[in-house]
Design a protein around this motif. Structure first.
Motif, PDB file in Angstrom:
ATOM      1  N   GLY A 119       0.816  -1.204   0.000  1.00 31.85           N
ATOM      2  CA  GLY A 119       0.000   0.000   0.000  1.00 31.85           C
ATOM      3  C   GLY A 119       0.851   1.257   0.000  1.00 31.85           C
ATOM      4  N   PRO A 120       0.207   2.421   0.086  1.00 28.66           N
ATOM      5  CA  PRO A 120       0.926   3.692   0.009  1.00 28.66           C
ATOM      6  C   PRO A 120       2.030   3.819   1.064  1.00 28.66           C
ATOM      7  CG  PRO A 120      -1.434   4.060  -0.095  1.00 28.66           C
ATOM      8  CD  PRO A 120      -1.228   2.605   0.233  1.00 28.66           C
ATOM      9  N   VAL A 121       3.119   4.427   0.658  1.00 26.28           N
ATOM     10  CA  VAL A 121       4.275   4.592   1.531  1.00 26.28           C
ATOM     11  C   VAL A 121       4.402   6.053   1.934  1.00 26.28           C
ATOM     12  CG1 VAL A 121       6.792   4.414   1.633  1.00 26.28           C
ATOM     13  CG2 VAL A 121       5.479   2.682   0.408  1.00 26.28           C
ATOM     14  N   ASN A 122       4.501   6.302   3.239  1.00 29.09           N
ATOM     15  CA  ASN A 122       4.775   7.644   3.735  1.00 29.09           C
ATOM     16  C   ASN A 122       6.286   7.707   3.961  1.00 29.09           C
ATOM     17  OD1 ASN A 122       5.354   9.850   5.417  1.00 29.09           O
ATOM     18  ND2 ASN A 122       3.301   9.801   6.304  1.00 29.09           N
ATOM     19  N   TYR A 123       7.001   8.309   3.002  1.00 29.87           N
ATOM     20  CA  TYR A 123       8.461   8.282   3.018  1.00 29.87           C
ATOM     21  C   TYR A 123       9.048   8.972   4.247  1.00 29.87           C
ATOM     22  CZ  TYR A 123       7.522   6.978  -1.777  1.00 29.87           C
ATOM     23  OH  TYR A 123       7.052   6.358  -2.877  1.00 29.87           O
ATOM     24  N   LEU A 124       8.491  10.097   4.645  1.00 26.45           N
ATOM     25  CA  LEU A 124       9.007  10.813   5.806  1.00 26.45           C
ATOM     26  C   LEU A 124       8.823   9.973   7.068  1.00 26.45           C
ATOM     27  CD1 LEU A 124      10.261  13.326   7.042  1.00 26.45           C
ATOM     28  CD2 LEU A 124       7.969  14.308   7.200  1.00 26.45           C
ATOM     29  N   GLU A 125       7.665   9.351   7.197  1.00 28.88           N
ATOM     30  CA  GLU A 125       7.406   8.500   8.361  1.00 28.88           C
ATOM     31  C   GLU A 125       8.382   7.323   8.388  1.00 28.88           C
ATOM     32  OE1 GLU A 125       3.858   5.674  10.133  1.00 28.88           O
ATOM     33  OE2 GLU A 125       3.340   7.265   8.730  1.00 28.88           O
ATOM     34  N   MET A 126       8.637   6.735   7.220  1.00 22.19           N
ATOM     35  CA  MET A 126       9.582   5.620   7.153  1.00 22.19           C
ATOM     36  C   MET A 126      10.980   6.074   7.570  1.00 22.19           C
ATOM     37  SD  MET A 126       8.417   3.602   3.720  1.00 22.19           S
ATOM     38  CE  MET A 126       9.858   2.585   3.721  1.00 22.19           C
ATOM     39  N   GLN A 127      11.397   7.260   7.115  1.00 19.91           N
ATOM     40  CA  GLN A 127      12.712   7.794   7.466  1.00 19.91           C
ATOM     41  C   GLN A 127      12.806   8.021   8.970  1.00 19.91           C
ATOM     42  OE1 GLN A 127      15.321   8.319   5.489  1.00 19.91           O
ATOM     43  NE2 GLN A 127      16.631   9.338   6.961  1.00 19.91           N
ATOM     44  N   MET A 128      11.760   8.608   9.555  1.00 22.02           N
ATOM     45  CA  MET A 128      11.765   8.891  10.987  1.00 22.02           C
ATOM     46  C   MET A 128      11.802   7.602  11.802  1.00 22.02           C
ATOM     47  SD  MET A 128       9.182  12.156  11.040  1.00 22.02           S
ATOM     48  CE  MET A 128       9.106  12.262  12.807  1.00 22.02           C
ATOM     49  N   LYS A 129      11.048   6.594  11.391  1.00 24.50           N
ATOM     50  CA  LYS A 129      11.051   5.313  12.091  1.00 24.50           C
ATOM     51  C   LYS A 129      12.413   4.646  11.979  1.00 24.50           C
ATOM     52  CE  LYS A 129       6.151   4.176  11.913  1.00 24.50           C
ATOM     53  NZ  LYS A 129       5.126   3.289  11.362  1.00 24.50           N
ATOM     54  N   SER A 130      13.038   4.730  10.801  1.00 22.56           N
ATOM     55  CA  SER A 130      14.369   4.151  10.621  1.00 22.56           C
ATOM     56  C   SER A 130      15.380   4.835  11.520  1.00 22.56           C
ATOM     57  CB  SER A 130      14.822   4.276   9.159  1.00 22.56           C
ATOM     58  OG  SER A 130      13.981   3.552   8.319  1.00 22.56           O
ATOM     59  N   GLU A 131      15.339   6.168  11.562  1.00 22.90           N
ATOM     60  CA  GLU A 131      16.270   6.906  12.417  1.00 22.90           C
ATOM     61  C   GLU A 131      16.086   6.519  13.876  1.00 22.90           C
ATOM     62  OE1 GLU A 131      16.146  11.130  11.886  1.00 22.90           O
ATOM     63  OE2 GLU A 131      17.027  11.012   9.888  1.00 22.90           O
ATOM     64  N   LEU A 132      14.854   6.436  14.336  1.00 24.00           N
ATOM     65  CA  LEU A 132      14.595   6.073  15.728  1.00 24.00           C
ATOM     66  C   LEU A 132      15.100   4.661  16.008  1.00 24.00           C
ATOM     67  CD1 LEU A 132      13.518   6.735  18.505  1.00 24.00           C
ATOM     68  CD2 LEU A 132      11.248   6.004  17.739  1.00 24.00           C
ATOM     69  N   ALA A 133      14.876   3.739  15.091  1.00 22.95           N
ATOM     70  CA  ALA A 133      15.356   2.362  15.275  1.00 22.95           C
ATOM     71  C   ALA A 133      16.875   2.332  15.368  1.00 22.95           C
ATOM     72  CB  ALA A 133      14.866   1.478  14.135  1.00 22.95           C
ATOM     73  N   PHE A 134      17.556   3.118  14.529  1.00 26.94           N
ATOM     74  CA  PHE A 134      19.014   3.175  14.555  1.00 26.94           C
ATOM     75  C   PHE A 134      19.496   3.796  15.866  1.00 26.94           C
ATOM     76  CE2 PHE A 134      20.248   3.025   9.767  1.00 26.94           C
ATOM     77  CZ  PHE A 134      19.488   1.869   9.609  1.00 26.94           C
ATOM     78  N   ILE A 135      18.846   4.865  16.311  1.00 23.02           N
ATOM     79  CA  ILE A 135      19.213   5.514  17.573  1.00 23.02           C
ATOM     80  C   ILE A 135      19.070   4.518  18.724  1.00 23.02           C
ATOM     81  CG2 ILE A 135      18.464   7.253  19.254  1.00 23.02           C
ATOM     82  CD1 ILE A 135      17.778   9.057  16.805  1.00 23.02           C
ATOM     83  N   GLN A 136      17.975   3.770  18.731  1.00 21.65           N
ATOM     84  CA  GLN A 136      17.747   2.796  19.801  1.00 21.65           C
ATOM     85  C   GLN A 136      18.834   1.721  19.813  1.00 21.65           C
ATOM     86  OE1 GLN A 136      13.726   1.778  18.717  1.00 21.65           O
ATOM     87  NE2 GLN A 136      12.859   3.071  20.327  1.00 21.65           N
ATOM     88  N   LYS A 137      19.213   1.232  18.642  1.00 20.13           N
ATOM     89  CA  LYS A 137      20.261   0.209  18.568  1.00 20.13           C
ATOM     90  C   LYS A 137      21.592   0.766  19.051  1.00 20.13           C
ATOM     91  CE  LYS A 137      20.399  -3.037  15.405  1.00 20.13           C
ATOM     92  NZ  LYS A 137      19.965  -4.311  15.938  1.00 20.13           N
ATOM     93  N   PHE A 138      21.950   1.956  18.590  1.00 19.50           N
ATOM     94  CA  PHE A 138      23.213   2.568  19.027  1.00 19.50           C
ATOM     95  C   PHE A 138      23.208   2.800  20.539  1.00 19.50           C
ATOM     96  CE2 PHE A 138      24.189   4.719  14.678  1.00 19.50           C
ATOM     97  CZ  PHE A 138      24.787   3.557  14.225  1.00 19.50           C
ATOM     98  N   ALA A 139      22.092   3.263  21.082  1.00 18.89           N
ATOM     99  CA  ALA A 139      22.001   3.529  22.522  1.00 18.89           C
ATOM    100  C   ALA A 139      22.162   2.246  23.336  1.00 18.89           C
ATOM    101  CB  ALA A 139      20.668   4.207  22.851  1.00 18.89           C
ATOM    102  N   ARG A 140      21.780   1.117  22.774  1.00 13.18           N
ATOM    103  CA  ARG A 140      21.953  -0.183  23.449  1.00 13.18           C
ATOM    104  C   ARG A 140      23.331  -0.779  23.182  1.00 13.18           C
ATOM    105  NH1 ARG A 140      16.559  -1.176  21.276  1.00 13.18           N
ATOM    106  NH2 ARG A 140      17.562  -2.458  19.691  1.00 13.18           N
ATOM    107  N   GLY A 141      24.154  -0.077  22.389  1.00  9.38           N
ATOM    108  CA  GLY A 141      25.496  -0.572  22.093  1.00  9.38           C
ATOM    109  C   GLY A 141      25.529  -1.598  20.972  1.00  9.38           C
ATOM    110  N   GLU A 142      24.494  -1.634  20.153  1.00  4.45           N
ATOM    111  CA  GLU A 142      24.409  -2.606  19.061  1.00  4.45           C
ATOM    112  C   GLU A 142      24.801  -1.968  17.736  1.00  4.45           C
ATOM    113  OE1 GLU A 142      20.444  -4.188  19.023  1.00  4.45           O
ATOM    114  OE2 GLU A 142      20.442  -4.476  21.187  1.00  4.45           O
ATOM    115  N   ALA A 143      25.393  -2.760  16.861  1.00  5.57           N
ATOM    116  CA  ALA A 143      25.777  -2.302  15.528  1.00  5.57           C
ATOM    117  C   ALA A 143      24.616  -2.508  14.553  1.00  5.57           C
ATOM    118  CB  ALA A 143      26.998  -3.070  15.039  1.00  5.57           C
ATOM    119  N   ILE A 144      24.706  -1.808  13.430  1.00  5.65           N
ATOM    120  CA  ILE A 144      23.720  -1.938  12.353  1.00  5.65           C
ATOM    121  C   ILE A 144      24.468  -2.426  11.123  1.00  5.65           C
ATOM    122  CG2 ILE A 144      22.104  -0.680  10.871  1.00  5.65           C
ATOM    123  CD1 ILE A 144      21.976   1.370  13.300  1.00  5.65           C
TER     124      ILE A 144
END
Length: 163
Positions: free
Chosen positions: A61-86
């Motif tokens: 279905g339709p993709v909200n690109y900005l929302e996807m970018q924001m969710k990706s950034e938050l997921a990356f921030i969470q992983k880095f904060a836990r000391g995990e690599a991407i």
């Protein structure tokens, strides 16, 4: 060399343009002149290569690109904060099983990954600490909050297990 037509969007009260319109048809020409994995690169690359997004939209279905970018950034921030690599594959990976490992200190390594054994073999360092593509996320205010919350939770878990 191809001539690129840029269109000035608005002008401020002093007559200075506040934006420029770059047609996506020029992205193939401009792509190599923009630093990879910066916000403008990601934005232009996302829209400049619409076939993959057409496929995603057909599947989900339709993709909200900005929302996807924001969710990706938050997921990356969470992983880095836990000391995990991407781990990602990009043009710097010569072949499988090579990946770029984005480390929680903001550095990047080219590695060979054995997913079954969960081991990495360092091929070479790509960028030093704080210089990687996603290092800017370490300066995001959410990073310190999430890191502190994770540390507090980890400390509480340690206290609970010692009693």
């Amino acid at each position: 060399m191809m001539s690129i037509e840029l269109i000035e969007l608005k002008h401020d009260e002093h007559g200075t343009p506040v934006g420029v319109f770059i047609p996506f048809r020029y992205w193939g020409v401009l792509r190599h002149t923009v630093r990879a994995y910066t916000p403008i690169f990601d934005l232009m690359d996302r829209y400049g290569r619409p076939k993959i997004w057409e496929f995603v939209e057909k599947q989900h279905g339709p993709v909200n690109y900005l929302e996807m970018q924001m969710k990706s950034e938050l997921a990356f921030i969470q992983k880095f904060a836990r000391g995990e690599a991407i781990y990602v594959e990009d043009e710097r990976c010569p072949s499988k099983p090579h990946f770029v490992r984005h480390n929680p200190d903001g550095s990047e390594d080219l590695i060979s990954r054995d997913w079954e054994k969960e081991t990495d073999v360092l091929v070479r360092q790509l960028t030093p600490a704080g210089q990687g593509v996603y290092a800017f996320l370490l300066k995001d205010p959410r990073y310190e909050r999430i890191k502190a919350r994770h540390k507090d939770q980890h400390t509480k878990d340690g206290e609970a297990s010692s009693t």
